[in-house]
Motif scaffolding. Structure first.
Motif, PDB file in Angstrom:
ATOM      1  N   ALA A 111      19.266  -6.582   7.557  1.00 52.88           N
ATOM      2  CA  ALA A 111      20.547  -6.314   8.213  1.00 52.88           C
ATOM      3  C   ALA A 111      21.012  -4.877   7.930  1.00 52.88           C
ATOM      4  O   ALA A 111      20.210  -3.947   8.043  1.00 52.88           O
ATOM      5  CB  ALA A 111      21.571  -7.366   7.807  1.00 52.88           C
ATOM      6  N   CYS A 112      22.263  -4.726   7.533  1.00 51.21           N
ATOM      7  CA  CYS A 112      22.818  -3.368   7.382  1.00 51.21           C
ATOM      8  C   CYS A 112      22.173  -2.588   6.244  1.00 51.21           C
ATOM      9  O   CYS A 112      22.321  -1.370   6.159  1.00 51.21           O
ATOM     10  CB  CYS A 112      24.318  -3.442   7.177  1.00 51.21           C
ATOM     11  N   SER A 113      21.478  -3.285   5.337  1.00 51.78           N
ATOM     12  CA  SER A 113      20.788  -2.586   4.242  1.00 51.78           C
ATOM     13  C   SER A 113      19.359  -2.210   4.633  1.00 51.78           C
ATOM     14  O   SER A 113      18.601  -1.711   3.795  1.00 51.78           O
ATOM     15  CB  SER A 113      20.742  -3.471   2.994  1.00 51.78           C
ATOM     16  N   GLY A 114      18.981  -2.447   5.871  1.00 54.13           N
ATOM     17  CA  GLY A 114      17.589  -2.287   6.291  1.00 54.13           C
ATOM     18  C   GLY A 114      17.024  -0.899   6.045  1.00 54.13           C
ATOM     19  O   GLY A 114      15.863  -0.753   5.623  1.00 54.13           O
ATOM     20  N   PHE A 115      17.815   0.141   6.299  1.00 61.55           N
ATOM     21  CA  PHE A 115      17.280   1.500   6.115  1.00 61.55           C
ATOM     22  C   PHE A 115      17.090   1.802   4.630  1.00 61.55           C
ATOM     23  O   PHE A 115      16.108   2.446   4.241  1.00 61.55           O
ATOM     24  CB  PHE A 115      18.205   2.531   6.771  1.00 61.55           C
ATOM     25  N   ILE A 116      18.000   1.321   3.788  1.00 61.15           N
ATOM     26  CA  ILE A 116      17.869   1.505   2.337  1.00 61.15           C
ATOM     27  C   ILE A 116      16.621   0.766   1.840  1.00 61.15           C
ATOM     28  O   ILE A 116      15.796   1.328   1.104  1.00 61.15           O
ATOM     29  CB  ILE A 116      19.133   0.967   1.608  1.00 61.15           C
ATOM     30  N   TYR A 117      16.477  -0.493   2.259  1.00 61.73           N
ATOM     31  CA  TYR A 117      15.272  -1.250   1.904  1.00 61.73           C
ATOM     32  C   TYR A 117      14.020  -0.494   2.376  1.00 61.73           C
ATOM     33  O   TYR A 117      13.024  -0.409   1.672  1.00 61.73           O
ATOM     34  CB  TYR A 117      15.312  -2.641   2.554  1.00 61.73           C
ATOM     35  N   GLY A 118      14.075   0.042   3.590  1.00 63.60           N
ATOM     36  CA  GLY A 118      12.932   0.757   4.152  1.00 63.60           C
ATOM     37  C   GLY A 118      12.574   1.993   3.348  1.00 63.60           C
ATOM     38  O   GLY A 118      11.400   2.281   3.117  1.00 63.60           O
ATOM     39  N   LEU A 119      13.593   2.734   2.923  1.00 66.54           N
ATOM     40  CA  LEU A 119      13.337   3.936   2.110  1.00 66.54           C
ATOM     41  C   LEU A 119      12.655   3.559   0.797  1.00 66.54           C
ATOM     42  O   LEU A 119      11.723   4.241   0.351  1.00 66.54           O
ATOM     43  CB  LEU A 119      14.656   4.647   1.780  1.00 66.54           C
ATOM     44  N   ILE A 120      13.127   2.455   0.188  1.00 69.11           N
ATOM     45  CA  ILE A 120      12.562   2.041  -1.107  1.00 69.11           C
ATOM     46  C   ILE A 120      11.115   1.567  -0.915  1.00 69.11           C
ATOM     47  O   ILE A 120      10.228   1.896  -1.717  1.00 69.11           O
ATOM     48  CB  ILE A 120      13.459   0.960  -1.754  1.00 69.11           C
ATOM     49  N   LEU A 121      10.859   0.833   0.161  1.00 68.23           N
ATOM     50  CA  LEU A 121       9.489   0.381   0.440  1.00 68.23           C
ATOM     51  C   LEU A 121       8.575   1.563   0.757  1.00 68.23           C
ATOM     52  O   LEU A 121       7.447   1.645   0.254  1.00 68.23           O
ATOM     53  CB  LEU A 121       9.489  -0.597   1.625  1.00 68.23           C
ATOM     54  N   ALA A 122       9.054   2.475   1.588  1.00 67.14           N
ATOM     55  CA  ALA A 122       8.241   3.650   1.949  1.00 67.14           C
ATOM     56  C   ALA A 122       7.922   4.465   0.705  1.00 67.14           C
ATOM     57  O   ALA A 122       6.785   4.924   0.520  1.00 67.14           O
ATOM     58  CB  ALA A 122       8.986   4.501   2.976  1.00 67.14           C
ATOM     59  N   ASN A 123       8.913   4.622  -0.169  1.00 66.52           N
ATOM     60  CA  ASN A 123       8.709   5.358  -1.424  1.00 66.52           C
ATOM     61  C   ASN A 123       7.594   4.703  -2.241  1.00 66.52           C
ATOM     62  O   ASN A 123       6.691   5.383  -2.748  1.00 66.52           O
ATOM     63  CB  ASN A 123      10.033   5.356  -2.203  1.00 66.52           C
ATOM     64  N   GLY A 124       7.628   3.372  -2.325  1.00 64.65           N
ATOM     65  CA  GLY A 124       6.597   2.650  -3.078  1.00 64.65           C
ATOM     66  C   GLY A 124       5.216   2.800  -2.458  1.00 64.65           C
ATOM     67  O   GLY A 124       4.228   3.031  -3.165  1.00 64.65           O
ATOM     68  N   LEU A 125       5.136   2.692  -1.135  1.00 64.81           N
ATOM     69  CA  LEU A 125       3.844   2.826  -0.450  1.00 64.81           C
ATOM     70  C   LEU A 125       3.260   4.221  -0.659  1.00 64.81           C
ATOM     71  O   LEU A 125       2.058   4.390  -0.865  1.00 64.81           O
ATOM     72  CB  LEU A 125       4.017   2.575   1.058  1.00 64.81           C
ATOM     73  N   LEU A 126       4.128   5.224  -0.608  1.00 61.31           N
ATOM     74  CA  LEU A 126       3.649   6.608  -0.759  1.00 61.31           C
ATOM     75  C   LEU A 126       3.252   6.895  -2.202  1.00 61.31           C
ATOM     76  O   LEU A 126       2.208   7.491  -2.469  1.00 61.31           O
ATOM     77  CB  LEU A 126       4.734   7.585  -0.285  1.00 61.31           C
TER      78      LEU A 126
END
Ligand code: ACO
Length: 325
Positions: A111-126
């Motif tokens: 929901a509204c936290s989706g971009f924050i969750y996405g940044l944290i996931l992308a950071n982990g993947l990278l």
């Protein structure tokens, strides 16, 4: 090796709906909406415009801004609660439209936290070398699941998309600290009841308008202030950064009174808080990337500035990311 945000893009649908337009649709007033929420206008996707259409436009701008080749992107993540379909994912549709080879593509639902969750996931993947260059979008067409007969919710939401390109580079990381949470026991306070496997769409669910957003606003409001304030404070502590060192605080834009309450709890002056609610309304996962885009383009932040992003949304979900932009 550090994770850098190389580029940012955004897209807002052309059609604009004002509070005065809403006065003609439900029993409400511009005065009530402005004073209770801070919203003046919202963008509304066209009938033939889906979430992926918004993402593709924002993504093209982010890729150009990042000055990379499209082929450099090896992962696509779209944060949304208004996907084009349950499947295929919106990210897969975007991957194909942008001709991004056969790289992995997935949607995330926070929901509204989706971009924050996405940044944290992308950071982990990278950071773990699973990905080298991630296209991350926060995008919504909330007006498609808005009940235009319910004045409690229909005045609140809008449509739009923001996208960033994140890459692993030799430089220091832009993501300094993060904090993320969920509390599923409170999920029913903000829910789209029908259309999923719990309550598949039937003639009856449609007649009862159960495929639209239902929200217990006052309850959500209280939790949003507490959770956003706690998360913002925690991430600053984790990074050893004082609130006074921030150049800008970019909170999720759901209600100006929530933004003000969190600002006061953090002890920040008004000019250090990004406000876009008046012109975007609540765009859920798109609200923070759209506000970040405006902050960059209005010169409110420059490379090297400390920027704090904090969100709260359905789930409940909430979290923060501290950036060195
Ligand atoms: N116009 C006129 N009156 C209205 C309207 C409207 N559009 N909407 C509600 N009212 C009335 C209500 O019926 C109520 O009347 P009553 O007292 O006669 O019953 C009165 O206004 C007050 O209603 P409240 O719900 O108490 O109003 P409140 O001040 O709480 O504001 C709001 C409502 C704006 C929804 C607020 O609670 C809010 O912003 N909540 C949080 C939303 C949020 O943060 N969402 C986050 C995530 S969203 C996501 O994840 C997709």
């Amino acid at each position: 090796m550090g994770v850098k945000i190389l580029g940012i893009g955004s897209y807002l649908p052309e059609k604009v709906l004002t509070n005065f337009d809403l006065e003609k649709m439900v029993d409400t007033s511009d005065e009530w909406i402005r004073t209770r929420t801070g919203i003046q206008i919202r963008h509304v996707a066209a009938d033939d415009e889906a979430t992926s259409d918004l993402v593709i436009k924002a993504a093209r701008e982010a890729i150009t801004h990042a000055n990379i080749q499209t082929d450099d992107i090896d992962t696509v993540i779209v944060a949304t609660v208004t996907p084009d379909h349950f499947f295929p994912s919106t990210a897969a549709i975007v991957q194909a439209a942008l001709n991004l080879r056969d790289v992995p593509a997935l949607d995330i639902s926070a929901a509204c936290s989706g971009f924050i969750y996405g940044l944290i996931l992308a950071n982990g993947l990278l950071k773990t070398n699973i990905s080298k260059c991630v296209l991350l979008a926060g995008a919504e067409t909330l007006t498609k699941i808005t009940d235009w007969q319910d004045r409690n919710t229909c005045v609140l939401f809008g449509d739009g998309a923001g996208a960033v390109v994140l890459k692993l580079t030799q430089d220091d990381s832009d993501i300094l600290a993060y904090d993320w949470h969920a509390d599923g026991s409170l999920g029913e306070l903000l829910i789209q009841p029908a259309g999923g496997s719990r309550m598949p769409a039937t003639k009856e669910t449609v007649e009862k308008r159960l495929h639209y957003i239902k929200m217990q606003g006052r309850e959500v409001f209280k939790h949003a202030i507490r959770c956003m304030s706690e998360s913002a404070t925690k991430v600053l502590e984790l990074a050893g950064v004082g609130a006074d060192e921030l150049r800008l605080f970019i909170p999720h834009q759901a209600n100006i009174r929530i933004i003000e309450a969190v600002r006061e709890r953090l002890g920040l002056p008004q000019d250090k808080v990004m406000v876009t609610i008046h012109k975007h309304a609540n765009v859920s996962a798109a609200s923070i990337p759209l506000a970040l885009y405006d902050a960059v383009n209005e010169g409110k932040i420059e490379r090297g500035d400390l920027v704090l992003l904090t969100a709260f949304g359905g789930g409940f979900t909430w979290g923060s990311v501290l950036l060195r932009w």
